[in-house]
Motif scaffolding. Structure first.
Motif, PDB file in Angstrom:
ATOM      1  N   VAL A   1       0.844  -1.192   0.000  1.00 38.29           N
ATOM      2  CA  VAL A   1       0.000   0.000   0.000  1.00 38.29           C
ATOM      3  C   VAL A   1       0.883   1.247   0.000  1.00 38.29           C
ATOM      4  O   VAL A   1       0.659   2.190  -0.775  1.00 38.29           O
ATOM      5  N   LEU A   2       1.904   1.257   0.855  1.00 35.03           N
ATOM      6  CA  LEU A   2       2.857   2.373   0.867  1.00 35.03           C
ATOM      7  C   LEU A   2       3.572   2.482  -0.481  1.00 35.03           C
ATOM      8  O   LEU A   2       3.762   3.585  -1.003  1.00 35.03           O
ATOM      9  N   PHE A   3       3.963   1.337  -1.025  1.00 37.59           N
ATOM     10  CA  PHE A   3       4.653   1.315  -2.314  1.00 37.59           C
ATOM     11  C   PHE A   3       3.771   1.905  -3.414  1.00 37.59           C
ATOM     12  O   PHE A   3       4.223   2.742  -4.214  1.00 37.59           O
ATOM     13  N   GLY A   4       2.503   1.480  -3.467  1.00 33.64           N
ATOM     14  CA  GLY A   4       1.590   1.992  -4.485  1.00 33.64           C
ATOM     15  C   GLY A   4       1.368   3.493  -4.341  1.00 33.64           C
ATOM     16  O   GLY A   4       1.302   4.214  -5.342  1.00 33.64           O
ATOM     17  N   MET A   5       1.260   3.975  -3.107  1.00 32.53           N
ATOM     18  CA  MET A   5       1.075   5.410  -2.881  1.00 32.53           C
ATOM     19  C   MET A   5       2.318   6.187  -3.307  1.00 32.53           C
ATOM     20  O   MET A   5       2.216   7.303  -3.829  1.00 32.53           O
ATOM     21  N   GLY A   6       3.488   5.601  -3.091  1.00 35.08           N
ATOM     22  CA  GLY A   6       4.717   6.240  -3.558  1.00 35.08           C
ATOM     23  C   GLY A   6       4.784   6.277  -5.073  1.00 35.08           C
ATOM     24  O   GLY A   6       5.195   7.279  -5.673  1.00 35.08           O
ATOM     25  N   GLU A   7       4.374   5.185  -5.722  1.00 36.03           N
ATOM     26  CA  GLU A   7       4.367   5.129  -7.191  1.00 36.03           C
ATOM     27  C   GLU A   7       3.455   6.183  -7.787  1.00 36.03           C
ATOM     28  O   GLU A   7       3.766   6.771  -8.830  1.00 36.03           O
ATOM     29  N   ARG A   8       2.312   6.443  -7.147  1.00 34.19           N
ATOM     30  CA  ARG A   8       1.328   7.374  -7.695  1.00 34.19           C
ATOM     31  C   ARG A   8       1.471   8.770  -7.110  1.00 34.19           C
ATOM     32  O   ARG A   8       0.563   9.592  -7.201  1.00 34.19           O
ATOM     33  N   ASN A   9       2.618   9.026  -6.463  1.00 31.01           N
ATOM     34  CA  ASN A   9       2.957  10.353  -5.958  1.00 31.01           C
ATOM     35  C   ASN A   9       2.017  10.870  -4.865  1.00 31.01           C
ATOM     36  O   ASN A   9       1.853  12.077  -4.693  1.00 31.01           O
ATOM     37  N   LEU A  10       1.398   9.942  -4.124  1.00 34.26           N
ATOM     38  CA  LEU A  10       0.670  10.344  -2.923  1.00 34.26           C
ATOM     39  C   LEU A  10       1.609  10.428  -1.732  1.00 34.26           C
ATOM     40  O   LEU A  10       1.308  11.087  -0.738  1.00 34.26           O
ATOM     41  N   LEU A  11       2.719   9.717  -1.809  1.00 35.10           N
ATOM     42  CA  LEU A  11       3.785   9.761  -0.817  1.00 35.10           C
ATOM     43  C   LEU A  11       5.099  10.033  -1.546  1.00 35.10           C
ATOM     44  O   LEU A  11       5.192   9.832  -2.765  1.00 35.10           O
ATOM     45  N   PRO A  12       6.120  10.480  -0.827  1.00 35.64           N
ATOM     46  CA  PRO A  12       7.419  10.692  -1.470  1.00 35.64           C
ATOM     47  C   PRO A  12       7.902   9.447  -2.196  1.00 35.64           C
ATOM     48  O   PRO A  12       7.602   8.318  -1.807  1.00 35.64           O
ATOM     49  N   ARG A  13       8.673   9.632  -3.269  1.00 39.10           N
ATOM     50  CA  ARG A  13       9.157   8.527  -4.101  1.00 39.10           C
ATOM     51  C   ARG A  13      10.038   7.551  -3.334  1.00 39.10           C
ATOM     52  O   ARG A  13      10.301   6.443  -3.801  1.00 39.10           O
ATOM     53  N   PHE A  14      10.455   7.939  -2.173  1.00 40.21           N
ATOM     54  CA  PHE A  14      11.221   7.049  -1.291  1.00 40.21           C
ATOM     55  C   PHE A  14      10.508   5.716  -1.130  1.00 40.21           C
ATOM     56  O   PHE A  14      11.136   4.649  -1.143  1.00 40.21           O
ATOM     57  N   PHE A  15       9.184   5.756  -0.978  1.00 44.53           N
ATOM     58  CA  PHE A  15       8.408   4.542  -0.727  1.00 44.53           C
ATOM     59  C   PHE A  15       8.248   3.685  -1.989  1.00 44.53           C
ATOM     60  O   PHE A  15       7.839   2.527  -1.894  1.00 44.53           O
ATOM     61  N   ALA A  16       8.553   4.242  -3.155  1.00 47.12           N
ATOM     62  CA  ALA A  16       8.427   3.495  -4.409  1.00 47.12           C
ATOM     63  C   ALA A  16       9.735   2.826  -4.807  1.00 47.12           C
ATOM     64  O   ALA A  16       9.820   2.232  -5.884  1.00 47.12           O
ATOM     65  N   HIS A  17      10.742   2.895  -3.944  1.00 47.66           N
ATOM     66  CA  HIS A  17      12.035   2.294  -4.259  1.00 47.66           C
ATOM     67  C   HIS A  17      11.909   0.775  -4.307  1.00 47.66           C
ATOM     68  O   HIS A  17      11.228   0.153  -3.491  1.00 47.66           O
ATOM     69  N   VAL A  18      12.577   0.164  -5.298  1.00 47.87           N
ATOM     70  CA  VAL A  18      12.592  -1.285  -5.448  1.00 47.87           C
ATOM     71  C   VAL A  18      14.031  -1.767  -5.339  1.00 47.87           C
ATOM     72  O   VAL A  18      14.938  -1.211  -5.973  1.00 47.87           O
ATOM     73  N   SER A  19      14.245  -2.787  -4.517  1.00 44.57           N
ATOM     74  CA  SER A  19      15.589  -3.332  -4.334  1.00 44.57           C
ATOM     75  C   SER A  19      16.103  -3.923  -5.651  1.00 44.57           C
ATOM     76  O   SER A  19      15.455  -4.810  -6.220  1.00 44.57           O
ATOM     77  N   PRO A  20      17.255  -3.446  -6.142  1.00 43.00           N
ATOM     78  CA  PRO A  20      17.804  -4.019  -7.379  1.00 43.00           C
ATOM     79  C   PRO A  20      18.148  -5.504  -7.231  1.00 43.00           C
ATOM     80  O   PRO A  20      18.114  -6.243  -8.208  1.00 43.00           O
ATOM     81  N   ARG A  21      18.463  -5.932  -6.011  1.00 41.66           N
ATOM     82  CA  ARG A  21      18.860  -7.319  -5.798  1.00 41.66           C
ATOM     83  C   ARG A  21      17.666  -8.237  -5.609  1.00 41.66           C
ATOM     84  O   ARG A  21      17.592  -9.309  -6.214  1.00 41.66           O
ATOM     85  N   PHE A  22      16.725  -7.823  -4.764  1.00 42.30           N
ATOM     86  CA  PHE A  22      15.623  -8.719  -4.406  1.00 42.30           C
ATOM     87  C   PHE A  22      14.329  -8.407  -5.169  1.00 42.30           C
ATOM     88  O   PHE A  22      13.375  -9.185  -5.100  1.00 42.30           O
ATOM     89  N   LEU A  23      14.268  -7.231  -5.840  1.00 48.70           N
ATOM     90  CA  LEU A  23      13.088  -6.817  -6.605  1.00 48.70           C
ATOM     91  C   LEU A  23      11.842  -6.750  -5.731  1.00 48.70           C
ATOM     92  O   LEU A  23      10.741  -7.158  -6.137  1.00 48.70           O
ATOM     93  N   THR A  24      12.014  -6.251  -4.524  1.00 45.14           N
ATOM     94  CA  THR A  24      10.900  -6.016  -3.610  1.00 45.14           C
ATOM     95  C   THR A  24      10.900  -4.545  -3.206  1.00 45.14           C
ATOM     96  O   THR A  24      11.943  -3.876  -3.265  1.00 45.14           O
ATOM     97  N   PRO A  25       9.748  -4.000  -2.789  1.00 44.25           N
ATOM     98  CA  PRO A  25       9.691  -2.605  -2.332  1.00 44.25           C
ATOM     99  C   PRO A  25      10.340  -2.465  -0.951  1.00 44.25           C
ATOM    100  O   PRO A  25       9.667  -2.341   0.071  1.00 44.25           O
ATOM    101  N   ASP A  26      11.661  -2.488  -0.939  1.00 47.45           N
ATOM    102  CA  ASP A  26      12.401  -2.624   0.314  1.00 47.45           C
ATOM    103  C   ASP A  26      12.195  -1.462   1.278  1.00 47.45           C
ATOM    104  O   ASP A  26      12.016  -1.671   2.483  1.00 47.45           O
ATOM    105  N   TYR A  27      12.199  -0.227   0.777  1.00 47.24           N
ATOM    106  CA  TYR A  27      12.047   0.915   1.678  1.00 47.24           C
ATOM    107  C   TYR A  27      10.651   0.944   2.312  1.00 47.24           C
ATOM    108  O   TYR A  27      10.495   1.313   3.482  1.00 47.24           O
ATOM    109  N   ALA A  28       9.641   0.571   1.531  1.00 48.61           N
ATOM    110  CA  ALA A  28       8.276   0.518   2.079  1.00 48.61           C
ATOM    111  C   ALA A  28       8.171  -0.560   3.153  1.00 48.61           C
ATOM    112  O   ALA A  28       7.546  -0.348   4.209  1.00 48.61           O
ATOM    113  N   ILE A  29       8.793  -1.712   2.913  1.00 45.53           N
ATOM    114  CA  ILE A  29       8.760  -2.803   3.898  1.00 45.53           C
ATOM    115  C   ILE A  29       9.507  -2.412   5.164  1.00 45.53           C
ATOM    116  O   ILE A  29       9.019  -2.626   6.293  1.00 45.53           O
ATOM    117  N   LEU A  30      10.684  -1.819   5.017  1.00 47.42           N
ATOM    118  CA  LEU A  30      11.472  -1.399   6.183  1.00 47.42           C
ATOM    119  C   LEU A  30      10.728  -0.331   6.981  1.00 47.42           C
ATOM    120  O   LEU A  30      10.735  -0.355   8.221  1.00 47.42           O
TER     121      LEU A  30
END
Length: 433
Positions: free
Chosen positions: A294-323
């Motif tokens: 949910v945080l990741f989607g909000m970051g992708e659609r610019n409802l939250l800072p793009r920080f939350f839309a970050h995807v781990s290059p290694r694991f391909l998961t929304p790591d910042y949103a999960i953390l």
């Protein structure tokens, strides 16, 4: 570059159904049988199956919206699309608060079950350390890959369901299915309806992960309906087994452990306690897989800072949103503020359901992505039943939760404008025009 990455679509129908199943089957199954038996007697299994009918109608309305979206976000995304960014942000804020409070409270329950098996976990220092360690483990499991996380969910599901299935098979096999059924009064049925509703909460867990689901426009809907039908039947069988074993109802906190002890002795109680640990832990892991999306989607659609839309290059998961989600849950768990937020859970859930149904109406009227064309005459029955259920559930919300909800809306409004300001500073000038 990492923000341009997209998490891969790795969830199929079975994986999505597994998320829904574990979203519903958590700690409640281990306490519910005694409470329902006290309130309804031998009618309890039938009450579960009857309650599943309006639940399926509500779930169908929520899941139908997933057939016209293929992004992560679930209810937050649907409401944002139909009712605007402000309302969508509020739904996202509510989802994160409610889920975080539930996760935080359940970590305390999880450690309590662990302490019952191993008292060392119940010390004044050991308890908070164990809670933090559990949260860290769930966070790491979610970050290192969706496939690995689902693998962990599979393991937990097997270990929590196997003892319950054994209890049902032996209990009903030895004692048979109870045949004496007496219809309860309406007031008796109403008094336990909220308990049954709680047992089914979490039915749409996989909706929020549509962005990582294969063919989400069919998979999500199918997984939601399959999970509710399966869980309803499973709850009913467990209830029949509990009645068949006929344990003492004095210890209502651990009825299945008491039932297992009657069948298998001391080790039966231990078996069910271990199953409870795995059940709560798996339910928690599902939360850490789903709600950060949910945080990741909000970051992708610019409802939250793009920080939350970050995807781990290694694991391909929304790591910042999960953390971030893990940090939020840890803060609530350690400070004990989940007790304050607990009164919001029922109210928030009904508000979200009401907004989803309103969004359904708005999108249906505009025939958004041919939603109206895809709904036949059966929806003339499904939607009114869903609306009636939400209205009835909303009527059961305690008055104290209403004031708390208004406070949360006020806080969400402040956060919306702060987030909007931060996002506007991050976006390039062309994107703002």
């Amino acid at each position: 570059m990492s923000e341009a990455l997209k998490p891969p679509r790795v969830l199929g129908t079975v994986g999505a159904s597994l998320l829904n199943l574990n979203g519903m089957i958590g700690a409640g199954i281990f306490a519910l049988p005694a409470l329902l038996y006290v309130g309804l007697g031998n009618f309890a299994p039938f009450a579960i199956l009857l309650f599943a009918i309006p639940t399926i109608c509500l779930a169908a309305a929520c899941a139908k919206l997933s057939t016209v979206f293929d992004q992560s976000g679930g209810a937050q995304l649907y409401v944002e699309t139909a009712l605007g960014k402000f309302t969508g942000f509020q739904v996202g804020w509510f989802v994160i608060c409610a889920s975080s409070a539930g996760r935080a409270a359940n970590f305390h329950v999880l450690v309590s079950y662990l302490a019952a098996l191993f008292p060392v976990f119940d010390g004044p220092i050991a308890r908070p350390i164990t809670i933090i360690a559990c949260i860290a483990f769930m966070t790491i499991m979610s970050v290192i890959g969706t496939k690995r996380s689902i693998g962990g969910v599979w393991v937990g599901t097997i270990f929590k369901l196997a003892p319950l299935v054994l209890l049902c098979v032996v209990g009903i096999g030895m004692n048979g299915v109870p045949s004496d059924v007496e219809l309860p009064s309406f007031s008796g049925l109403e008094s336990v309806a909220l308990l049954i509703a709680y047992a089914f909460s979490g039915f749409g867990t996989s909706i929020a992960t549509a962005g990582e689901t294969k063919d989400p426009r069919t998979t999500v809907f199918r997984s939601v309906i399959m999970a509710i039908v399966g869980v309803a039947l499973f709850y009913a069988v467990v209830q029949w087994a509990y009645i068949a074993i006929a344990p003492e109802t004095g210890n209502a906190d651990i009825p299945l452990a008491v039932a297992a002890q009657k069948l298998f002795g001391y080790w039966g109680s231990v078996m069910i306690s271990i199953a409870a640990v795995f059940s709560i832990a798996t339910n928690q892991l599902c939360g850490f897989i789903v709600f950060p999306r949910v945080l990741f989607g909000m970051g992708e659609r610019n409802l939250l800072p793009r920080f939350f839309a970050h995807v781990s290059p290694r694991f391909l998961t929304p790591d910042y949103a999960i953390l971030s989600y893990g940090l939020f849950v840890a803060t609530i768990a350690i400070t004990g503020s989940f007790a304050t937020l607990a009164t919001l859970l029922v109210a928030v859930e009904q508000i979200i359901f009401a907004l989803i149904l309103l969004s359904f109406g708005v999108l249906w009227k505009s025939n958004f992505r041919e939603l109206r064309d895809a709904t036949g005459s059966r929806w003339l029955v499904i939607l009114p039943v869903a609306v009636a259920m939400v209205a009835w559930m909303s009527w059961q919300v305690p008055a104290t939760a209403i004031l708390s909800t208004m406070v949360m809306i006020a806080i969400g409004t402040i956060l919306y404008w702060l987030a909007k300001y931060r996002v506007s500073r991050q976006l390039p000038k062309v994107a703002q025009t």
